[in-house]
Enzyme design. Structure first.
Site, mmCIF file in Angstrom:
data_model
loop_
_atom_site.group_PDB
_atom_site.id
_atom_site.type_symbol
_atom_site.label_atom_id
_atom_site.label_comp_id
_atom_site.label_asym_id
_atom_site.label_seq_id
_atom_site.Cartn_x
_atom_site.Cartn_y
_atom_site.Cartn_z
ATOM 1 C CB THR A 125 -0.906 0.005 1.251
ATOM 2 O OG1 THR A 125 -1.514 1.278 1.383
ATOM 3 C CG2 THR A 125 -0.131 -0.287 2.532
ATOM 4 C CD GLU A 127 -3.183 3.724 4.686
ATOM 5 O OE1 GLU A 127 -2.892 3.592 5.886
ATOM 6 O OE2 GLU A 127 -4.350 3.759 4.264
ATOM 7 C CE1 TYR A 153 -3.474 -2.375 5.920
ATOM 8 C CE2 TYR A 153 -3.218 -0.042 5.436
ATOM 9 C CZ TYR A 153 -3.365 -1.343 5.002
ATOM 10 O OH TYR A 153 -3.394 -1.624 3.663
ATOM 11 C CE LYS A 157 -0.326 -4.403 3.131
ATOM 12 N NZ LYS A 157 -0.816 -5.727 2.614
HETATM 13 P P1 NAD Z 1 -10.159 -6.620 2.529
HETATM 14 O O1 NAD Z 1 -10.124 -6.355 3.995
HETATM 15 O O2 NAD Z 1 -11.377 -6.298 1.757
HETATM 16 O O3 NAD Z 1 -9.829 -8.164 2.257
HETATM 17 C C1 NAD Z 1 -8.848 -8.860 2.977
HETATM 18 C C2 NAD Z 1 -9.079 -10.352 2.750
HETATM 19 O O4 NAD Z 1 -8.054 -11.059 3.455
HETATM 20 C C3 NAD Z 1 -10.418 -10.853 3.310
HETATM 21 O O5 NAD Z 1 -11.028 -11.720 2.373
HETATM 22 C C4 NAD Z 1 -10.034 -11.622 4.559
HETATM 23 O O6 NAD Z 1 -10.905 -12.709 4.859
HETATM 24 C C5 NAD Z 1 -8.655 -12.130 4.176
HETATM 25 N N1 NAD Z 1 -7.828 -12.391 5.357
HETATM 26 C C6 NAD Z 1 -7.640 -11.589 6.447
HETATM 27 N N2 NAD Z 1 -6.853 -12.219 7.329
HETATM 28 C C7 NAD Z 1 -6.531 -13.419 6.789
HETATM 29 C C8 NAD Z 1 -5.728 -14.500 7.221
HETATM 30 N N3 NAD Z 1 -5.098 -14.476 8.408
HETATM 31 N N4 NAD Z 1 -5.584 -15.580 6.413
HETATM 32 C C9 NAD Z 1 -6.221 -15.615 5.205
HETATM 33 N N5 NAD Z 1 -7.005 -14.625 4.754
HETATM 34 C C10 NAD Z 1 -7.139 -13.536 5.540
HETATM 35 O O7 NAD Z 1 -8.889 -5.869 1.949
HETATM 36 P P2 NAD Z 1 -8.675 -5.165 0.527
HETATM 37 O O8 NAD Z 1 -9.117 -3.762 0.631
HETATM 38 O O9 NAD Z 1 -9.204 -6.043 -0.531
HETATM 39 O O10 NAD Z 1 -7.090 -5.166 0.463
HETATM 40 C C11 NAD Z 1 -6.395 -6.280 -0.059
HETATM 41 C C12 NAD Z 1 -4.900 -6.010 0.024
HETATM 42 O O11 NAD Z 1 -4.595 -4.825 -0.702
HETATM 43 C C13 NAD Z 1 -4.409 -5.762 1.452
HETATM 44 O O12 NAD Z 1 -3.163 -6.379 1.571
HETATM 45 C C14 NAD Z 1 -4.286 -4.250 1.547
HETATM 46 O O13 NAD Z 1 -3.269 -3.912 2.447
HETATM 47 C C15 NAD Z 1 -3.908 -3.893 0.122
HETATM 48 N N6 NAD Z 1 -4.328 -2.558 -0.356
HETATM 49 C C16 NAD Z 1 -5.626 -2.149 -0.233
HETATM 50 C C17 NAD Z 1 -6.000 -0.925 -0.781
HETATM 51 C C18 NAD Z 1 -7.425 -0.431 -0.701
HETATM 52 O O14 NAD Z 1 -7.688 0.713 -1.071
HETATM 53 N N7 NAD Z 1 -8.384 -1.230 -0.257
HETATM 54 C C19 NAD Z 1 -5.062 -0.127 -1.432
HETATM 55 C C20 NAD Z 1 -3.737 -0.578 -1.519
HETATM 56 C C21 NAD Z 1 -3.405 -1.811 -1.002
HETATM 57 O O1 DAU Z 2 -4.077 4.123 0.540
HETATM 58 C C1 DAU Z 2 -4.359 2.763 0.516
HETATM 59 C C2 DAU Z 2 -5.173 2.387 1.730
HETATM 60 O O2 DAU Z 2 -6.488 2.903 1.524
HETATM 61 C C3 DAU Z 2 -5.217 0.892 1.965
HETATM 62 O O3 DAU Z 2 -3.914 0.447 2.270
HETATM 63 C C4 DAU Z 2 -6.184 0.558 3.113
HETATM 64 O O4 DAU Z 2 -6.295 -0.847 3.256
HETATM 65 C C5 DAU Z 2 -7.545 1.132 2.770
HETATM 66 O O5 DAU Z 2 -8.469 0.871 3.805
HETATM 67 C C6 DAU Z 2 -7.433 2.620 2.523
HETATM 68 O O6 DAU Z 2 -7.070 3.312 3.757
HETATM 69 P P1 DAU Z 2 -7.757 4.716 4.145
HETATM 70 O O7 DAU Z 2 -7.586 4.904 5.589
HETATM 71 O O8 DAU Z 2 -7.291 5.791 3.231
HETATM 72 O O9 DAU Z 2 -9.291 4.359 3.747
HETATM 73 P P2 DAU Z 2 -10.669 4.639 4.487
HETATM 74 O O10 DAU Z 2 -11.742 4.289 3.502
HETATM 75 O O11 DAU Z 2 -10.737 4.031 5.825
HETATM 76 O O12 DAU Z 2 -10.658 6.221 4.668
HETATM 77 C C7 DAU Z 2 -10.498 7.085 3.549
HETATM 78 C C8 DAU Z 2 -10.479 8.504 4.071
HETATM 79 O O13 DAU Z 2 -11.805 8.824 4.542
HETATM 80 C C9 DAU Z 2 -9.556 8.726 5.245
HETATM 81 O O14 DAU Z 2 -9.002 10.037 5.160
HETATM 82 C C10 DAU Z 2 -10.475 8.645 6.469
HETATM 83 C C11 DAU Z 2 -11.781 9.188 5.926
HETATM 84 N N1 DAU Z 2 -13.001 8.630 6.539
HETATM 85 C C12 DAU Z 2 -13.157 7.277 6.592
HETATM 86 C C13 DAU Z 2 -14.279 6.700 7.128
HETATM 87 C C14 DAU Z 2 -14.419 5.197 7.213
HETATM 88 C C15 DAU Z 2 -14.013 9.477 6.990
HETATM 89 O O15 DAU Z 2 -13.892 10.712 6.922
HETATM 90 N N2 DAU Z 2 -15.146 8.914 7.528
HETATM 91 C C16 DAU Z 2 -15.313 7.561 7.643
HETATM 92 O O16 DAU Z 2 -16.367 7.108 8.172
#
Ligand code: NAD
Ligand code: DAU
Length: 335
Positions: A125, A127, A153, A157
């Site tokens: 990520t 982050e 978090y 990572k």
């Molecule tokens: P998510 O929380 O939607 O999905 C995570 C998945 O991992 C779930 O299906 C959960 O059951 C599984 N999981 C959790 N713990 C586990 C374990 N111990 N063993 C096996 N499976 C397990 O997350 P996401 O948003 O799809 O993110 C996926 C990956 O991408 C993560 O590594 C996250 O750090 C990274 N990432 C997310 C974003 C974003 O914006 N969502 C951006 C950049 C990177």
């Molecule tokens: O940048 C990549 C990351 O993006 C991933 O690594 C993380 O797994 C993913 O969850 C996401 O992290 P953020 O913290 O940026 O996402 P989130 O959706 O939780 O929040 C986005 C922004 O919105 C952040 O500035 C916090 C704000 N927020 C979030 C929630 C849930 C609010 O203002 N209100 C809310 O209720």
């Protein structure tokens, strides 16, 4: 190619599985996921009939289980999406973030090394780079930006990334890492900003915006992220990190107002609430490396992607209603 996708029942993982079944129909995809609260088998259940897709319920922290899976399946390529991913939860309860994100990654790396995987890809990520100031729009995260994490978090990572790179240097394991900006799109768990705000707006509930709402995130449509991972698997160089993002910075307030306007709801639903602890101000990716070396470009503009996403949540309301009422947890794979 035999591909093991861990965390494939989550948001990005399930989109990646679907993307790969389309983009590389000759590949065999084995999805392994612990089905934590964030894992949703309903996101995959329609793929059960596809002979190229299989699912195993497995926790990546379970050394014996992971070893047995590698011994039986011998995946050539491993893509690790499995993680605890929600920053707010990491602030409340950090332990499981270290266990899954760091120790779970270590279990997978060890299995990949022991069983000679041809590629281990870690989905990381942006982050890990910390944040950027709002008054310096000229600054972006490059692959050389020092790791400087803010939350449990992001610290977990970053620790995982360092371990992945150590397996390359020490054991010559062919690893790659992608560090992507914020994703949005279908199957996004409604605790994260965009799906949470869509669901709340549809219910005419207050939309909780943290702090002053001026924090900036760099949004990428999830399928563009999936394409980036695919191109790194195909042409990425072992030992390398690739940043993924599409220069699409928005304040949280802009995002929330866009959702309200698309749904024809009043901005009076916005409620400013207490800020997140240690809240990162701005994320912004410089994607020059992946564009120059792999020819990857985002294809979906935010204006189009957010519209498609909102439509998906409106049409697929049972998907998120089952999360809200808890019934999604009883949809399990056939034994
Ligand atoms: P998510 O929380 O939607 O999905 C995570 C998945 O991992 C779930 O299906 C959960 O059951 C599984 N999981 C959790 N713990 C586990 C374990 N111990 N063993 C096996 N499976 C397990 O997350 P996401 O948003 O799809 O993110 C996926 C990956 O991408 C993560 O590594 C996250 O750090 C990274 N990432 C997310 C974003 C974003 O914006 N969502 C951006 C950049 C990177
Ligand atoms: O940048 C990549 C990351 O993006 C991933 O690594 C993380 O797994 C993913 O969850 C996401 O992290 P953020 O913290 O940026 O996402 P989130 O959706 O939780 O929040 C986005 C922004 O919105 C952040 O500035 C916090 C704000 N927020 C979030 C929630 C849930 C609010 O203002 N209100 C809310 O209720």
């Amino acid at each position: 190619m035999k591909l093991l996708v861990t965390g494939g029942a989550g948001f990005i993982g399930s989109n990646f599985v679907r993307y790969m079944l389309d983009a590389a129909p000759e590949d065999d995809i084995l999805c392994a996921d612990a089905l934590t609260y964030a894992g949703n088998y309903e996101s995959l259940v329609d793929l059960e009939a596809n002979p190229k897709f299989r699912f195993r319920e497995l926790d990546i922290r379970d050394k014996n289980g992971v070893d047995a899976l590698f011994a039986a399946e011998r995946p050539e390529v491993v893509v690790n999406f499995a993680a605890e991913s929600h920053v707010d939860r990491s602030i409340e309860s950090p332990d499981v973030f270290l266990e899954t994100n760091v120790m779970g990654t270590s279990v997978l790396l060890e299995a990949a090394r022991r069983y000679g995987a041809e590629r281990y890809h870690q989905v990381s990520t942006d982050e890990v780079y910390g944040d950027l100031p709002l008054d310096r729009p000229d600054l972006f995260f490059t692959e050389e930006t020092p790791l400087h994490t803010s939350s449990p978090y992001s610290a977990s990572k970053a620790a995982a990334d360092l371990l992945v790179l150590a397996y390359h240097r020490t054991y010559d394991l062919p690893v790659t890492i992608s560090r992507c900006s914020n994703n949005y799109g279908p199957y996004h768990f409604p605790e994260k900003l965009i799906p949470l705000m869509i669901v709340k707006a549809l219910h005419d509930e207050k939309l909780p915006v943290y702090g002053d709402g001026r924090n900036v995130r760099d949004w990428l449509f999830v399928r563009d992220h999936c394409r980036a991972v695919h191109s790194i698997l195909a042409d990425g160089k072992a030992g390398e990190v690739y940043n993924v993002g599409g220069h699409n910075e928005k304040t949280n307030l802009e995002v929330v107002k866009t959702i309200l306007s698309a749904l024809g709801k009043s901005e009076e639903l916005i409620e400013f609430v207490e800020d997140r602890k240690g809240h990162d101000r701005r994320y912004a990716i410089d994607p020059t490396k992946i564009r120059r070396e792999l020819g990857w470009e985002p294809q979906v503009r935010f204006a189009d992607g957010i519209g498609k996403t909102i439509d998906w949540y409106v049409k697929n309301h049972t998907w998120w209603e089952h999360i809200l009422d808890g019934s999604y947890a009883s949809v399990r794979p056939k034994k």
